[in-house]
Design a protein around this motif. Structure first.
Motif, PDB file in Angstrom:
ATOM      1  N   LEU A 187       0.836  -1.205   0.000  1.00  0.00           N
ATOM      2  CA  LEU A 187       0.000   0.000   0.000  1.00  0.00           C
ATOM      3  C   LEU A 187       0.873   1.258   0.000  1.00  0.00           C
ATOM      4  CD1 LEU A 187      -2.698  -1.051   2.639  1.00  0.00           C
ATOM      5  CD2 LEU A 187      -2.947  -0.995   0.144  1.00  0.00           C
ATOM      6  N   ILE A 188       1.921   1.235   0.811  1.00  0.00           N
ATOM      7  CA  ILE A 188       2.834   2.380   0.863  1.00  0.00           C
ATOM      8  C   ILE A 188       3.515   2.576  -0.479  1.00  0.00           C
ATOM      9  CG2 ILE A 188       4.972   3.249   1.901  1.00  0.00           C
ATOM     10  CD1 ILE A 188       4.132   1.916   4.505  1.00  0.00           C
ATOM     11  N   LEU A 189       3.953   1.463  -1.099  1.00  0.00           N
ATOM     12  CA  LEU A 189       4.625   1.548  -2.391  1.00  0.00           C
ATOM     13  C   LEU A 189       3.711   2.145  -3.453  1.00  0.00           C
ATOM     14  CD1 LEU A 189       7.046   0.920  -4.220  1.00  0.00           C
ATOM     15  CD2 LEU A 189       6.087  -1.376  -4.548  1.00  0.00           C
ATOM     16  N   VAL A 190       2.459   1.709  -3.492  1.00  0.00           N
ATOM     17  CA  VAL A 190       1.513   2.224  -4.490  1.00  0.00           C
ATOM     18  C   VAL A 190       1.312   3.727  -4.305  1.00  0.00           C
ATOM     19  CG1 VAL A 190      -0.894   2.172  -5.241  1.00  0.00           C
ATOM     20  CG2 VAL A 190       0.341   0.033  -4.837  1.00  0.00           C
ATOM     21  N   LEU A 191       1.124   4.163  -3.077  1.00  0.00           N
ATOM     22  CA  LEU A 191       0.924   5.594  -2.825  1.00  0.00           C
ATOM     23  C   LEU A 191       2.191   6.393  -3.101  1.00  0.00           C
ATOM     24  CD1 LEU A 191      -1.280   5.466   0.400  1.00  0.00           C
ATOM     25  CD2 LEU A 191      -1.998   6.060  -1.919  1.00  0.00           C
ATOM     26  N   ALA A 192       3.351   5.821  -2.765  1.00  0.00           N
ATOM     27  CA  ALA A 192       4.615   6.507  -3.063  1.00  0.00           C
ATOM     28  C   ALA A 192       4.788   6.691  -4.562  1.00  0.00           C
ATOM     29  CB  ALA A 192       5.787   5.720  -2.483  1.00  0.00           C
ATOM     30  N   MET A 193       4.385   5.678  -5.332  1.00  0.00           N
ATOM     31  CA  MET A 193       4.452   5.803  -6.786  1.00  0.00           C
ATOM     32  C   MET A 193       3.488   6.873  -7.279  1.00  0.00           C
ATOM     33  SD  MET A 193       4.704   1.753  -7.821  1.00  0.00           S
ATOM     34  CE  MET A 193       4.514   2.085  -9.576  1.00  0.00           C
ATOM     35  N   GLY A 194       2.328   6.956  -6.638  1.00  0.00           N
ATOM     36  CA  GLY A 194       1.382   8.009  -6.996  1.00  0.00           C
ATOM     37  C   GLY A 194       1.929   9.385  -6.716  1.00  0.00           C
ATOM     38  N   ILE A 195       2.665   9.528  -5.626  1.00  0.00           N
ATOM     39  CA  ILE A 195       3.266  10.815  -5.272  1.00  0.00           C
ATOM     40  C   ILE A 195       4.415  11.144  -6.214  1.00  0.00           C
ATOM     41  CG2 ILE A 195       4.556  12.058  -3.488  1.00  0.00           C
ATOM     42  CD1 ILE A 195       2.977  10.349  -1.426  1.00  0.00           C
ATOM     43  N   ARG A 196       5.238  10.157  -6.521  1.00  0.00           N
ATOM     44  CA  ARG A 196       6.386  10.393  -7.407  1.00  0.00           C
ATOM     45  C   ARG A 196       5.943  10.664  -8.841  1.00  0.00           C
ATOM     46  NH1 ARG A 196      11.020   8.898 -10.027  1.00  0.00           N
ATOM     47  NH2 ARG A 196      12.932   9.378  -8.890  1.00  0.00           N
ATOM     48  N   SER A 197       4.953   9.912  -9.289  1.00  0.00           N
ATOM     49  CA  SER A 197       4.258  10.156 -10.553  1.00  0.00           C
ATOM     50  C   SER A 197       5.124   9.994 -11.798  1.00  0.00           C
ATOM     51  CB  SER A 197       3.621  11.553 -10.566  1.00  0.00           C
ATOM     52  OG  SER A 197       2.752  11.705 -11.657  1.00  0.00           O
ATOM     53  N   THR A 198       6.295   9.416 -11.678  1.00  0.00           N
ATOM     54  CA  THR A 198       7.152   9.226 -12.839  1.00  0.00           C
ATOM     55  C   THR A 198       8.216   8.194 -12.503  1.00  0.00           C
ATOM     56  OG1 THR A 198       8.695  10.302 -14.377  1.00  0.00           O
ATOM     57  CG2 THR A 198       8.627  11.160 -12.147  1.00  0.00           C
ATOM     58  N   THR A 199       8.725   7.535 -13.528  1.00  0.00           N
ATOM     59  CA  THR A 199       9.849   6.609 -13.343  1.00  0.00           C
ATOM     60  C   THR A 199      11.149   7.240 -13.793  1.00  0.00           C
ATOM     61  OG1 THR A 199       9.446   5.661 -15.540  1.00  0.00           O
ATOM     62  CG2 THR A 199       8.367   4.588 -13.663  1.00  0.00           C
ATOM     63  N   GLN A 200      11.118   8.533 -14.083  1.00  0.00           N
ATOM     64  CA  GLN A 200      12.309   9.221 -14.558  1.00  0.00           C
ATOM     65  C   GLN A 200      13.254   9.534 -13.406  1.00  0.00           C
ATOM     66  OE1 GLN A 200      12.831   9.354 -17.773  1.00  0.00           O
ATOM     67  NE2 GLN A 200      10.828   8.400 -18.075  1.00  0.00           N
ATOM     68  N   HIS A 201      14.329  10.285 -13.712  1.00  0.00           N
ATOM     69  CA  HIS A 201      15.391  10.531 -12.731  1.00  0.00           C
ATOM     70  C   HIS A 201      14.892  11.274 -11.493  1.00  0.00           C
ATOM     71  CE1 HIS A 201      18.581   9.193 -15.428  1.00  0.00           C
ATOM     72  NE2 HIS A 201      17.976   9.847 -16.400  1.00  0.00           N
ATOM     73  N   ARG A 202      13.967  12.187 -11.686  1.00  0.00           N
ATOM     74  CA  ARG A 202      13.478  13.006 -10.584  1.00  0.00           C
ATOM     75  C   ARG A 202      11.970  12.864 -10.472  1.00  0.00           C
ATOM     76  NH1 ARG A 202      18.140  13.027 -10.073  1.00  0.00           N
ATOM     77  NH2 ARG A 202      19.597  14.731  -9.673  1.00  0.00           N
ATOM     78  N   PRO A 203      11.436  12.971  -9.241  1.00  0.00           N
ATOM     79  CA  PRO A 203       9.973  12.921  -9.106  1.00  0.00           C
ATOM     80  C   PRO A 203       9.324  14.120  -9.777  1.00  0.00           C
ATOM     81  CG  PRO A 203      11.012  13.554  -7.032  1.00  0.00           C
ATOM     82  CD  PRO A 203      12.117  13.141  -7.955  1.00  0.00           C
ATOM     83  N   ALA A 204       8.042  14.005 -10.010  1.00  0.00           N
ATOM     84  CA  ALA A 204       7.309  15.100 -10.647  1.00  0.00           C
ATOM     85  C   ALA A 204       7.378  16.351  -9.783  1.00  0.00           C
ATOM     86  CB  ALA A 204       5.853  14.691 -10.863  1.00  0.00           C
TER      87      ALA A 204
END
Length: 657
Positions: A187-204
């Motif tokens: 659950l934490i991983l899914v939400l963290a991915m939602g916050i980061r919003s990208t797989t690129q070098h830097r978060p959105a």
């Protein structure tokens, strides 16, 4: 009691309020965005990216909803799911309603803020919270109707939303604590991915959503809560300003900064904008030149043989015989955004983050793009990677750049690495674009930022003879970047736009700034070359800083203008001893040219200590002197590090329309 499966007990039972809050947040924020865009349709419609704005807006809303949902999810292990279920449900329900209320309040506060500042709520919104009496007084006496209406609507919509997420009937369930703990990291991983919003070098970040050339329209893409939260995050970096070195009266700061030979003949008469002055072009032209700046990633003097470096830039060495070559040009810092603010804005360095990333400079901050746009130029930024990196897109679109071209706009690149399209692809696209602009007979300014010389040093095979093995090392990457530059310059010199265009080739900074000196001055030494049009070959020998380049360029272009830059116009003064301003982490240095090969170095430490030193240019060696720096030298250095912070904080590095 119904015995449910674990997924049913989890999602429609244990987490039901959080999930409802999440979905309802996306709906409400999207409705708000549509209404705001309809309100500002006369500015939204010309952007022509309605669908992209709406889709990217949902992406920004997911970031904020994920952030809000993450807080209660993090506390799951602290709750016994069955025995303490009433407490957990009260907590998650209250937290969800609070989040919805916050989102609703911020959206309802947005129209008034946009009318005042032409942007969504940002750092200014937060700063005003420090003055509740003044703010309340202003709202009550100046905006009483909207103020009361906003409060009423916030309460009304929040109450209605709370009813929507509340249970209509009982939801009995039992859930396994062990299963809950096992699913918790996911659950934490899914939400963290939602916050980061990208797989690129830097978060959105907000710059990722700057998809138009209008800063206000770009701000509508995100939501106001996200805008304010990001501003708060950024403010922690702004707090580390130049005052860590000491204090000085404003009048003395300005006086010290204007005390250079090349500034003596200018008139500084604007008390609100103290550095603004009129610069008359040294070269008078019936038709001013176009401008192309090639900002080379990490290509310091380390890689230029004639500047004491490794022989991996043969094309640059040939090109230097065709224009103005700076023998002692120094970068202001160690990051690309620091080089950008110096080269494009002529702004001096501070210990805080670059103004490219800070909130107060995202609009109404001077750049030569803003100057040239007012003169009728088409202004653009061309980059092989993602323009939102380091907030470049946001800074540029808010400060005079009409068009942003990045990786997604480069069609069918021949080689794509971790940082985007190769320099060849970048230059090929830029060349074709410049040809089109020249055919349209519209003057242009193009900032081209390379990226191939960046770790992990990826570039196509078969272009260069490797300087060393293995392939993916910095010297080979630099040699490839030099090759791509050389190929671009060959095409440019054979093109129709060459005779009408001034080119600057300069590094943003060196590859790695390191050394055992308090300030490794030699690692700030960078190449700089001005060529094109009718520029005759010449060596510029005095010490120069990146902040001197913009004033020199507009003078050579034939453009007389009013601006706040205190850099030196080398087209007017090529003989006075120079100076360089260097920011190395939290240490600042002012280097002043002296007769001979040894220059004066005054170093400011954050402790308030001032160190006197010398820099011997031939040996590239810094020597600390046993005696403390003289008071006049210490004051001059302090004034030069305090001024940019002052201009930024007071928002006076700008020429009002």
């Amino acid at each position: 009691m119904n015995i449910r499966s674990f997924p049913s007990a989890l999602f429609s039972g244990h987490l039901r309020f959080i999930i409802r809050m999440f979905v309802l947040s996306l709906i409400l924020l999207s409705i708000s965005r549509v209404l705001l865009m309809a309100w500002q349709w006369d500015r939204v419609e010309p952007a022509g990216k309605l669908v992209a704005m709406l889709l990217q807006g949902i992406r920004a809303d997911i970031i904020m909803a994920s952030f809000w949902a993450l807080i209660p999810i993090l506390t799951i292990p602290l709750w016994r799911p069955n025995a303490w279920r009433p407490g957990w449900e009260k907590f998650t329900y209250s937290w969800s309603v609070l989040g919805l209320g916050l989102f609703i309040f911020m959206e309802l506060a947005t129209p008034a803020f946009v009318m005042q500042y032409d942007l969504r709520p940002n750092r200014i919104f937060v700063e005003y919270l420090k003055y509740p009496k003044e703010v309340f007084s202003t709202l009550w006496y100046g905006f009483r109707g909207p103020f009361l209406g906003g409060i009423f609507l916030t309460v009304l919509i929040t109450v209605l939303s709370s009813k929507l997420i509340k249970d209509k009937k009982s939801h009995p369930y039992k859930i396994s604590y062990l299963h809950l703990i096992l699913i918790w990291p996911l659950l934490i991983l899914v939400l963290a991915m939602g916050i980061r919003s990208t797989t690129q070098h830097r978060p959105a970040n907000p710059a990722l959503f700057a998809i138009t050339g209008d800063a206000m329209v770009n701000s509508l893409v995100i939501n106001s809560t996200y805008s304010v939260v990001f501003a708060i995050y950024n403010m922690k970096h702004e707090a580390k300003s130049s005052e860590i070195y000491g204090e000085m009266a404003t009048a003395d700061i300005i006086k010290q900064n204007l005390d250079w030979p090349w500034l003596k003949h200018y008139q500084f008469t604007n008390t609100k904008y103290p550095t603004v002055h009129q610069q008359t072009a040294a070269v008078q032209r019936e038709k001013p030149l176009n401008l192309v700046i090639v900002l080379e990633e990490s290509l310091g003097a380390t890689f230029v043989e004639s500047l004491g470096g490794v022989p991996v830039t043969p094309n640059l060495e040939k090109l230097k015989e065709q224009g103005w070559w700076f023998e002692q040009l120094y970068a202001t810092g160690t990051r690309s955004v620091r080089g950008i603010e110096a080269v494009v804005a002529g702004f001096m360095p501070t210990p805080a983050q670059s103004t490219v990333k800070l909130s107060l400079s995202q609009k109404n901050f001077f750049t030569i793009a803003d100057l040239l746009e007012r003169k009728g130029y088409h202004t653009e930024f061309i980059y092989g990677g993602e323009a939102h990196f380091d907030n470049m897109r946001g800074f540029f679109t808010g400060n005079g750049f009409e068009q942003i071209i990045d990786f997604k706009d480069i069609k069918n690149p021949q080689f794509v690495g971790s940082w985007g399209a190769s320099d060849e692809d970048l230059f090929n696209h830029a060349h074709q674009h410049l040809l089109q602009l020249h055919e349209q007979q519209k003057p242009f300014f193009s900032l081209i930022f390379t990226s191939s010389n960046h770790s992990p040093f990826e570039f196509p095979d078969g272009r260069i003879e490797l300087h060393e093995e293995p392939k993916q090392v910095v010297n080979n990457a630099v040699k490839y970047a030099d090759y791509a530059l050389g190929e671009f310059m060959k095409k440019a010199q054979a093109s129709s736009y060459w005779q009408d265009t001034l080119f600057l080739v300069v590094a943003d900074h060196d590859n790695r700034v390191y050394g055992n000196s308090l300030v490794p001055v030699n690692k700030f030494h960078i190449p700089g070359l001005i060529l094109g049009a009718d520029i005759k070959p010449e060596k510029i020998n005095p010490i120069a800083s990146q902040i001197d380049l913009a004033p020199t360029l507009i003078s050579l272009m034939g453009i007389s203008s009013e601006h706040p830059m205190l850099g030196r116009d080398f087209a007017t003064d090529k003989t006075s001893p120079g100076r360089a301003l260097i920011q190395f982490d939290d240490t600042f240095a002012l280097m002043e040219e002296q007769p001979g090969d040894t220059h004066k170095l005054t170093i400011l430490k954050p402790s308030g200590d001032v160190v006197a030193a010398q820099y011997h240019f031939p040996s590239r060696h810094v020597s600390l002197l046993p005696d403390a720096a003289a008071a006049p030298d210490a004051n001059k250095a302090l004034a030069h590090v305090l001024l940019p912070s002052l201009l930024y904080r007071e928002q006076t590095y700008y020429v009002p329309h």
